[in-house]
Design an enzyme around this catalytic site. Sequence first.
Site, mmCIF file in Angstrom:
data_model
loop_
_atom_site.group_PDB
_atom_site.id
_atom_site.type_symbol
_atom_site.label_atom_id
_atom_site.label_comp_id
_atom_site.label_asym_id
_atom_site.label_seq_id
_atom_site.Cartn_x
_atom_site.Cartn_y
_atom_site.Cartn_z
ATOM 1 C CG ASP A 285 44.343 8.186 54.631
ATOM 2 O OD1 ASP A 285 45.072 7.751 53.718
ATOM 3 O OD2 ASP A 285 44.008 9.375 54.694
HETATM 4 C C1 NOJ Z 1 46.741 9.671 52.388
HETATM 5 C C2 NOJ Z 1 45.564 10.527 52.022
HETATM 6 O O1 NOJ Z 1 44.992 11.089 53.191
HETATM 7 C C3 NOJ Z 1 44.495 9.791 51.256
HETATM 8 O O2 NOJ Z 1 43.503 10.689 50.863
HETATM 9 C C4 NOJ Z 1 45.100 9.068 50.084
HETATM 10 O O3 NOJ Z 1 44.106 8.424 49.342
HETATM 11 C C5 NOJ Z 1 46.136 8.087 50.598
HETATM 12 N N1 NOJ Z 1 47.181 8.805 51.303
HETATM 13 C C6 NOJ Z 1 46.751 7.257 49.480
HETATM 14 O O4 NOJ Z 1 47.596 8.030 48.721
#
Ligand code: NOJ
Length: 741
Positions: A285
Amino acid sequence: MAIISGSFAQTKTTEKIVYKDAKAPIDQRVSDLLKRMTIEEKAGQLNQLNGGLFTGPAAKDAGQKTKMQQLRDGKVGSFLNVLGAKETKAVQKIAVEESRLGIPVLFGFDVIHGYRTIFPIPLAEACSWDLKQAEKNSAVAAKEASSAGINWTFAPMCDITNDPRWGRIMEGIGEDPYYGSLLSAARVKGLQGNLNDVEHIMACVKHFAVYGAVEAGREYNQVDVSRVMLWNKYLPPYKAAVDAGAATVMNSFNVFEGVPASGNKYLVHDILLKKWGFKGFLVSDWSSFSEQINHGYAADRKDAALKAIQAGSMMDMESKVVIDFLPQLVKEGKITVAQVDKAVARILYYKFKLGLFDNPYKFSDEERENKTMFTDANRTEARNAAKSSIVLLKNTNNVLPITSPTKRLALIGYYAKSKEDMFDFWIGNGTANDAVTIYDGLKNKLGESAINYAAGYNADGTTNDDLINAAVKSAYDADVILVNVGISGKMAGEDRALANPVIPDGQIQLLKALQKTGKPVVALVTAGRPLILTKINDLVSSIAYCWILGTETGNAIADVVTGAYNPSAKTVVSFPYAVGQIPVYYNHFNTNRPDPTDDAGNWFSRYRDIPNDPLYPFGFGLSYTTYKYSDLTLSSNTIAKTDKLNVKITVSNTGKVDGEEVVQLYIRDITASIIRPVKELKAFQKIALKAGETKELSFTLTGKDLSFFDADGNAKLEAGAFKIFVGGNSKDVLEKDLTLK
Ligand code: NOJ
């Protein structure tokens, strides 16, 4: 055409470049390419950079070369947040024409519930119990996104959660692992198809694992879950999505057993890669590799890269620790080239599989982009999805639907006319301008003169005497008062945790004033989470829970309000009675003292100030007709472990209109080597019944449905007593006893 530079361009024509040969098998192309790559280029494939809008904190990269120069240098394998056929083409051109080996980049984006045509939030879509529609919705999203150059979405979110305080409850599947598994698989299929055409994109199963259990619903917070709960409650939806062929999986931000998910060998290596045999690749993430330092698990950025890669994690989204330290870690012998190759090979595999080496601009087609976006066909699907997501929670005296053309409506509510509030935080590339508000939807259906509109409250849910007086005035001229209460769509999504997921006080004040008019009041509640409705439940005749429905919000709500569509949705999350009751969920355990233990009714598990039960239970939702359940029969009261059990139930539409009903089958394993929930959903059927029609339904259960996981993830099927329940929600059920020999 830019000049191809680097050693690839200079390769003698006599040498056979296998990875460039479109006819060679992918495995051979991958291993040929790997042999040509430096360790820095391999690290580049594991590096994902943000190329556009920020969906996380900005990384500190002062002093680095520009992103496009890093791409030219072979140091970037994918981008997130670069959108549009033109933009992606320009970036891809640099990768394939100006980098040494010409390896194409991937373009990832959060296409959470639509790209340009915005569908209901995933939680709302889940309430439709319509897996075919969910698959279609994902397919439309993929079709639009793919035409804008995107070949990878960070969806579906497969996190089970019991917490409406968590802003991301909107993005998921609700509280049930069985239904959540089917839905997650349907979403993967819709997004990916067979990944062999230009209209589908890679899915990403997230957040692996257990992100839905963040303590107190606070974003980025601590998680502490036992292995028994991990296996039985949280893992099944991720597993189903992986089994459905998802190309990628995303590490979660949280820890499991004290170790951040990105560096968690048990989650990544032991479960995902080994036990489940996941063949795709992992992406972190946003900066979750480097955030292992904040967790107190990695000492510094180099240690963070080491721990993530050692656990089996692969691509680094935005924290740049892999690109900065992997080559050094390999030189020091801390990570082997074989380990790196394994990860890089998987990423390259998908670049070949998507056809990017042979046609790098395949997804970046401006003509297709123009033709594909926001078409009437896409909007029709979005409207179908939206109307089947609306849950009718209450409908005293059948105030809804409003079928008489002569009735005048008052429509009260700031959000009802606010285009932005038809959307949440994850709007893809949608534009508020496209959205049909509730006001517009009713106007389209009934004509402007049939509706008296007043805002009633401000954008933040507060109100004042003037707003209330104006609302009451419009209400006096009307036969029925529709009030859009709830919270702004902007409060749904990442980093939108709320300690008080309630109807704002100002709106309650407004409802009290409207109730005094003596006219029927219908609450149209919009929010990205189940709000606590206890304070408004007795102030209104009807409650239609509308969630956040996206582009077609107003048309879908008008379909339901006027009876053009008979509501069929059932909630996939329990509606808490009070904040202090959270987490409240249907598949809880019995406890040691479920009932009063003495004559005075004391000493049992309860609150002294509120009931144990939620206001509305899992699986609940009304229709404009009524259904009667009867004649629950089992093929046998005693079965062997290898037997199949046939369960029959008769369902009748006892009302005056046609409808659709979600018939739900639950089990309870009464005594086992580990305690089991009081109810577990194991099957359902969504059926259409004409007014007055009766159908006999049949379900088949096998040993798998009666089994559970132990703490090591082994399935157990234990002899003993079970209960089988069937009904229209998790509370109102018929039941039979079953013995498993
Ligand atoms: C953080 C989020 O937790 C995740 O779900 C997302 O895909 C990413 N950022 C990218 O934006």
